[in-house]
Design a protein around this motif. Sequence first.
Motif, PDB file in Angstrom:
ATOM      1  N   UNK A  22      -4.216   7.602  -7.806  1.00 23.45           N
ATOM      2  CA  UNK A  22      -5.563   7.006  -7.749  1.00 23.45           C
ATOM      3  C   UNK A  22      -5.783   6.369  -6.372  1.00 23.45           C
ATOM      4  N   UNK A  23      -7.014   6.492  -5.844  1.00 24.39           N
ATOM      5  CA  UNK A  23      -7.293   5.922  -4.512  1.00 24.39           C
ATOM      6  C   UNK A  23      -6.846   4.465  -4.384  1.00 24.39           C
ATOM      7  N   UNK A  24      -7.080   3.672  -5.404  1.00 26.15           N
ATOM      8  CA  UNK A  24      -6.715   2.261  -5.365  1.00 26.15           C
ATOM      9  C   UNK A  24      -5.203   2.088  -5.182  1.00 26.15           C
ATOM     10  N   UNK A  25      -4.423   2.891  -5.941  1.00 28.75           N
ATOM     11  CA  UNK A  25      -2.959   2.788  -5.856  1.00 28.75           C
ATOM     12  C   UNK A  25      -2.462   3.247  -4.485  1.00 28.75           C
ATOM     13  N   UNK A  26      -3.162   4.223  -3.909  1.00 25.18           N
ATOM     14  CA  UNK A  26      -2.762   4.735  -2.592  1.00 25.18           C
ATOM     15  C   UNK A  26      -2.956   3.633  -1.543  1.00 25.18           C
ATOM     16  N   UNK A  27      -4.091   2.950  -1.599  1.00 27.30           N
ATOM     17  CA  UNK A  27      -4.346   1.845  -0.658  1.00 27.30           C
ATOM     18  C   UNK A  27      -3.332   0.727  -0.882  1.00 27.30           C
ATOM     19  N   UNK A  28      -3.091   0.381  -2.143  1.00 24.86           N
ATOM     20  CA  UNK A  28      -2.148  -0.707  -2.439  1.00 24.86           C
ATOM     21  C   UNK A  28      -0.752  -0.393  -1.922  1.00 24.86           C
ATOM     22  N   UNK A  29      -0.409   0.892  -1.897  1.00 22.45           N
ATOM     23  CA  UNK A  29       0.923   1.281  -1.413  1.00 22.45           C
ATOM     24  C   UNK A  29       0.990   1.265   0.112  1.00 22.45           C
ATOM     25  N   UNK A  30      -0.159   1.075   0.774  1.00 23.57           N
ATOM     26  CA  UNK A  30      -0.141   0.913   2.226  1.00 23.57           C
ATOM     27  C   UNK A  30      -0.621   2.116   3.028  1.00 23.57           C
ATOM     28  N   UNK A  31      -1.330   3.028   2.361  1.00 28.01           N
ATOM     29  CA  UNK A  31      -1.926   4.138   3.120  1.00 28.01           C
ATOM     30  C   UNK A  31      -3.404   3.776   3.315  1.00 28.01           C
ATOM     31  N   UNK A  32      -3.726   3.343   4.516  1.00 28.99           N
ATOM     32  CA  UNK A  32      -5.047   2.750   4.751  1.00 28.99           C
ATOM     33  C   UNK A  32      -5.850   3.578   5.745  1.00 28.99           C
ATOM     34  N   UNK A  33      -7.080   3.868   5.349  1.00 26.20           N
ATOM     35  CA  UNK A  33      -7.962   4.817   6.031  1.00 26.20           C
ATOM     36  C   UNK A  33      -9.069   4.054   6.768  1.00 26.20           C
ATOM     37  N   UNK A  34      -9.158   4.262   8.059  1.00 23.95           N
ATOM     38  CA  UNK A  34     -10.291   3.733   8.820  1.00 23.95           C
ATOM     39  C   UNK A  34     -11.272   4.890   8.972  1.00 23.95           C
TER      40      UNK A  34
END
Length: 236
Positions: A71-83
Amino acid sequence: MTALEVQDVDVYYGRVHALRRLSFSVGDGEIVCLLGNNGAGKSTTMNLLSGLVRPKDGAVRWNGMDLATAKPWDIVSAGLIHVPEGRRIFSTMTVHENLLLGGYAVRDRRVVDQRIAQVYELMPRLAERRKQQGGTLSGGEQQMVAIGRAIVGGPKLLLLDEPSMGLAPLVVKQVMEVIAAVNAQGTTVLLVEQNARAALKIAHRAYVVETGTVTLSGSAAELARDARVVEAYLGA
Ligand code: ATP
């Protein structure tokens, strides 16, 4: 160690075949650049990694996480951050408030404050403008806020979608220096760019993507010398 592995990925938008057996990898600590013209599939690739676009076929793995299903939320929480492309900072909020937003998923406020201090150290110009409204900043400053906001989220892998877009050459250089400095502090970077000249200066490796597939790859130095890259992306 390979942090990110994209293997034989196909993505469709209806009948449009946007990514075709796309394969590339990013190692821990690297700056890797995807070079490509308009419509090559760069933004689709970024959205694939953020879980916003799903592959029809192929594998997308990052540090043991299956990005094709996560899930997008879990991906961000794991530290993969998109600018994302176009920066999208909040124009009626101050620089400082924009940076605070980058820490929305971080539980410990002290960690957020530490990271904001780190952003100000890295980009003193933002410190000087911390109370200024986002919308009144120059394009380069807005790009720096967008990168700073991502840093506050604590990225392990930072995805940057065309950070040089619309910026004057000198400003592009400053933004690239910031990206190199973030990488030197331990963050892995995947940079998507049309501006090959600027990107190849800071990247370790690069891939040329055309109509959704990799057509060339190598070290940044090799590609900067490659006649096909020079002709298509570096001009005369
Ligand atoms: P740009 O630099 O112009 O943003 P890009 O390399 O990021 O280009 P993508 O935006 O990933 O390219 O687009 C890849 C292909 O997929 C293009 O042919 C584009 O027209 C198509 N495409 C992208 N998004 C959609 C969509 N939502 N619906 C249909 N086709 C799409």
